[in-house]
Design a protein around this motif. Structure first.
Motif, PDB file in Angstrom:
ATOM      1  N   ALA A 159      38.619  22.480  21.513  1.00 32.88           N
ATOM      2  CA  ALA A 159      38.176  21.538  20.692  1.00 32.88           C
ATOM      3  C   ALA A 159      37.967  20.105  21.284  1.00 32.88           C
ATOM      4  CB  ALA A 159      39.051  21.347  19.433  1.00 32.88           C
ATOM      5  N   ALA A 160      38.679  19.956  22.330  1.00 33.77           N
ATOM      6  CA  ALA A 160      38.578  18.687  23.131  1.00 33.77           C
ATOM      7  C   ALA A 160      37.203  18.649  24.065  1.00 33.77           C
ATOM      8  CB  ALA A 160      39.927  18.089  23.914  1.00 33.77           C
ATOM      9  N   ILE A 161      36.648  19.698  24.436  1.00 33.80           N
ATOM     10  CA  ILE A 161      35.672  19.675  25.486  1.00 33.80           C
ATOM     11  C   ILE A 161      34.503  18.704  25.262  1.00 33.80           C
ATOM     12  CG2 ILE A 161      33.593  21.224  26.244  1.00 33.80           C
ATOM     13  CD1 ILE A 161      36.317  22.007  27.666  1.00 33.80           C
ATOM     14  N   PRO A 162      34.017  18.520  24.358  1.00 34.94           N
ATOM     15  CA  PRO A 162      32.951  17.486  23.968  1.00 34.94           C
ATOM     16  C   PRO A 162      33.423  15.954  24.458  1.00 34.94           C
ATOM     17  CG  PRO A 162      33.097  18.716  22.112  1.00 34.94           C
ATOM     18  CD  PRO A 162      34.423  19.259  22.843  1.00 34.94           C
ATOM     19  N   LYS A 163      34.871  15.904  24.347  1.00 36.28           N
ATOM     20  CA  LYS A 163      35.378  14.500  24.452  1.00 36.28           C
ATOM     21  C   LYS A 163      35.726  14.107  25.948  1.00 36.28           C
ATOM     22  CE  LYS A 163      38.022  15.009  19.958  1.00 36.28           C
ATOM     23  NZ  LYS A 163      38.938  14.887  19.483  1.00 36.28           N
ATOM     24  N   ILE A 164      35.850  15.097  26.851  1.00 34.92           N
ATOM     25  CA  ILE A 164      36.597  14.943  28.059  1.00 34.92           C
ATOM     26  C   ILE A 164      35.735  15.063  29.271  1.00 34.92           C
ATOM     27  CG2 ILE A 164      38.892  15.537  27.207  1.00 34.92           C
ATOM     28  CD1 ILE A 164      38.528  18.349  28.573  1.00 34.92           C
ATOM     29  N   ASN A 165      35.993  14.039  30.421  1.00 33.89           N
ATOM     30  CA  ASN A 165      35.315  14.395  31.575  1.00 33.89           C
ATOM     31  C   ASN A 165      36.248  15.161  32.651  1.00 33.89           C
ATOM     32  OD1 ASN A 165      34.959  11.264  30.154  1.00 33.89           O
ATOM     33  ND2 ASN A 165      32.948  12.064  30.882  1.00 33.89           N
ATOM     34  N   LEU A 166      37.376  14.954  32.571  1.00 32.80           N
ATOM     35  CA  LEU A 166      38.231  15.689  33.680  1.00 32.80           C
ATOM     36  C   LEU A 166      39.276  16.452  32.994  1.00 32.80           C
ATOM     37  CD1 LEU A 166      38.811  12.778  36.157  1.00 32.80           C
ATOM     38  CD2 LEU A 166      37.355  14.816  36.616  1.00 32.80           C
ATOM     39  N   CYS A 167      40.156  17.400  33.612  1.00 28.91           N
ATOM     40  CA  CYS A 167      41.255  17.934  33.059  1.00 28.91           C
ATOM     41  C   CYS A 167      42.261  17.911  34.114  1.00 28.91           C
ATOM     42  CB  CYS A 167      41.130  19.217  32.684  1.00 28.91           C
ATOM     43  SG  CYS A 167      42.474  19.986  31.615  1.00 28.91           S
ATOM     44  N   LEU A 168      43.816  17.498  33.951  1.00 31.75           N
ATOM     45  CA  LEU A 168      44.664  17.404  34.703  1.00 31.75           C
ATOM     46  C   LEU A 168      46.085  18.259  34.250  1.00 31.75           C
ATOM     47  CD1 LEU A 168      46.298  16.618  37.420  1.00 31.75           C
ATOM     48  CD2 LEU A 168      46.618  14.500  36.105  1.00 31.75           C
ATOM     49  N   LEU A 169      46.115  19.419  34.872  1.00 31.19           N
ATOM     50  CA  LEU A 169      47.301  20.279  34.435  1.00 31.19           C
ATOM     51  C   LEU A 169      48.296  20.522  35.343  1.00 31.19           C
ATOM     52  CD1 LEU A 169      45.065  23.016  32.395  1.00 31.19           C
ATOM     53  CD2 LEU A 169      46.142  20.629  31.414  1.00 31.19           C
ATOM     54  N   VAL A 170      49.573  21.083  34.655  1.00 34.78           N
ATOM     55  CA  VAL A 170      50.675  21.378  35.553  1.00 34.78           C
ATOM     56  C   VAL A 170      50.879  22.785  35.021  1.00 34.78           C
ATOM     57  CG1 VAL A 170      52.899  20.794  36.783  1.00 34.78           C
ATOM     58  CG2 VAL A 170      51.427  19.136  35.924  1.00 34.78           C
ATOM     59  N   PRO A 171      50.129  23.900  35.330  1.00 38.99           N
ATOM     60  CA  PRO A 171      50.467  25.168  34.815  1.00 38.99           C
ATOM     61  C   PRO A 171      51.983  25.827  34.870  1.00 38.99           C
ATOM     62  CG  PRO A 171      48.193  24.946  35.654  1.00 38.99           C
ATOM     63  CD  PRO A 171      48.900  23.796  36.521  1.00 38.99           C
ATOM     64  N   ASN A 172      52.310  25.620  36.123  1.00 42.72           N
ATOM     65  CA  ASN A 172      53.329  26.346  36.552  1.00 42.72           C
ATOM     66  C   ASN A 172      54.690  25.383  36.490  1.00 42.72           C
ATOM     67  OD1 ASN A 172      52.066  28.773  37.183  1.00 42.72           O
ATOM     68  ND2 ASN A 172      51.614  28.228  39.103  1.00 42.72           N
ATOM     69  N   PHE A 173      55.613  25.556  35.422  1.00 42.30           N
ATOM     70  CA  PHE A 173      56.883  24.976  35.275  1.00 42.30           C
ATOM     71  C   PHE A 173      56.684  23.248  35.207  1.00 42.30           C
ATOM     72  CE2 PHE A 173      57.553  28.425  38.527  1.00 42.30           C
ATOM     73  CZ  PHE A 173      57.600  29.357  37.436  1.00 42.30           C
TER      74      PHE A 173
END
Length: 470
Positions: free
Chosen positions: A238-252
């Motif tokens: 749902a956020a795709i149209p609003k964002i330019n980057l994504c920063l995630l910590v997928p593991n723990f």
């Protein structure tokens, strides 16, 4: 099959049955002799299985009676709900509480539940010292010369080899060394974005990442996050149209300790690649898994070079060494340019010594001991929280990492709890640190990287009593 692998497999199998409720509190386990016959193992291996389960506080031994499943308070403590941050990006200045809490870093007079790092007692300090000395002997000009811009070749080669363990298939030329993982993330943000851009993150999220994003002029969109499975994919879509980057910590990730399932990682990588939105992946906790196998990374599923995988030894080996790296995919040229401007070179001797340690069997041996200790600590913490904290307390169930997330009842204020706890020489990380929004006021993060002792139990008891008072 090696004895180490077999004992781990049997212990994890029994642990899984306990955690899923197949084996219930008070159930009697097979005897040592029966375990030997059932699995075709030696008496020593069978005893080692029971010792491991005892270390995790999953079973108790009763003289002349055998082993029994222990009381499991962490199964009775409810999980925190999925976070529900506002769907509006903001660039609020991070709460000053973060600076207040981190000012305690290195203060030996305090019990630092607030700092997410392993205590020195859990690190191989003597061996690290020897590797530093050896590095000065091995390096040209005793390590006083500049490293190549891309970083120590030996270190990059070993990190690339180790990536095979999580499906990375990296080459040494794919990597750039940095001054810790935060430096790697910082270079990624500067290379990929500009002031005013919107970056999507999990909520709650590590306070340092929030501070960094805001300092660079980004707006932060915090996304709903499940305490076990991590980022909610529907919210990201749902956020795709609003964002330019994504920063995630997928593991723990910290503070929840959640671990994103592989199918979620794969879907997120494909989704972001489709929309040409770069994914910065902070995998700093990936080696601290409690299960039998290291989880894969988002980078494992990256076919477009769109994932920038960052990590370091700050949470596993030497926080103060500031040795990290990034595999920037198709953005390598931009990051090298920025590294030249901001750092020129990494610390020569330190990188060489870390490369030597990672390339030896010492590192894997250290990780095995550290993971076992952290898992045992987690069990001890939850026992203490269940016993001493107010009724209605909820806790996360981390599958690895260094943190446990504690949620008190609505109306509790962990900022106030912090002020009370400091007077008892206890430092906590209030939940408000991990968001730019007005949420998590009744939550806190506790580090499980301190050696378990009677004193730690006492401090948790005192913290629980203070929590009841607010």
């Amino acid at each position: 099959m090696s004895r180490d692998f077999l004992y781990n497999e049997i212990a994890n199998g029994i642990a899984g049955q306990i955690k899923t409720g197949v084996l219930k509190s008070g159930d009697k386990l097979p005897s040592v002799r029966m375990l030997c016959e059932e699995h075709g193992i030696s008496m020593n291996t069978a005893k080692r299985v029971f010792l491991e389960l005892e270390a995790q506080s999953l079973i108790d031994s009763k003289p002349q009676s055998g082993y029994f499943v222990s009381r499991l308070p962490y199964l009775k403590l409810p999980l925190p709900a999925v976070s529900r941050p506002s769907a509006r990006a903001n660039d609020n200045e991070p709460d000053e509480l973060t600076s207040k809490v981190y000012a305690n870093m290195g203060n030996d007079a305090l019990t630092l539940f607030s700092i997410s790092a392993p205590a020195g007692e859990l690190l191989p300090l003597a061996k690290l010292k020897k590797d530093i000395v050896q590095a000065t002997r091995d390096l040209k000009e005793a390590g006083t010369a500049y490293e190549p811009l891309q970083g120590n070749v030996k270190l990059r080669r070993i990190v690339a080899i180790r990536s095979l363990g999580w499906g990375g298939h990296l080459h040494e030329d794919d990597l750039i060394t940095t001054n810790g993982a935060m430096n790697a993330v910082s270079l990624c943000l500067m290379a990929l974005g500009k002031p005013g851009d919107t970056i999507a993150m999990e909520s709650p999220c590590y306070s340092g990442m929030l501070q960094l994003a805001i300092s660079l002029g980004f707006k932060v969109l915090e996304l709903p996050t499940h305490p076990v499975t991590g980022l909610e994919i529907a919210a990201l879509k749902a956020a795709i149209p609003k964002i330019n980057l994504c920063l995630l910590v997928p593991n723990f990730n910290t503070p929840l300790g959640s671990c994103m399932p592989d199918e979620h990682k794969k879907e997120i990588v494909a989704l972001l690649a489709k929309h040409n939105i770069p994914l910065i992946e902070d995998d700093i906790y990936g080696d601290l898994y409690f299960g039998t196998q290291r989880p894969k990374c988002c980078k494992s599923f990256d076919k477009e070079g769109n994932v920038l995988w960052c990590s370091s030894v700050s949470k596993t080996l030497a926080p103060g060494y500031r040795v990290g790296w990034v595999a920037p995919g198709k953005y390598k040229a931009q990051l090298l340019k920025l590294k030249l401007i901001h750092a020129i070179s990494s610390a020569t001797i330190i990188q060489e010594s870390v490369a030597n340690f990672l390339g030896s069997g010492k590192y894997e041996n250290h990780l095995r001991h550290l993971r076992r200790t952290l898992q045992s600590n987690y069990q001890h913490y939850v026992h203490a929280i269940a016993e001493y904290f107010p009724e209605g307390t909820k806790t996360s169930r981390p599958q690895g990492g260094l943190a446990i997330w504690v949620e008190l009842s609505k109306g509790a204020d962990t900022k106030q709890l912090y002020d009370l706890a400091i007077k008892r020489s206890i430092s906590i990380a209030p939940g408000r640190m991990f968001t730019l929004q007005n949420q998590f006021e009744n939550c806190m993060r506790l580090c499980i990287g301190l050696p378990w002792s009677a004193d730690i139990r006492l401090k948790l008891k005192q913290l629980g009593q203070l929590a009841k008072s607010i």
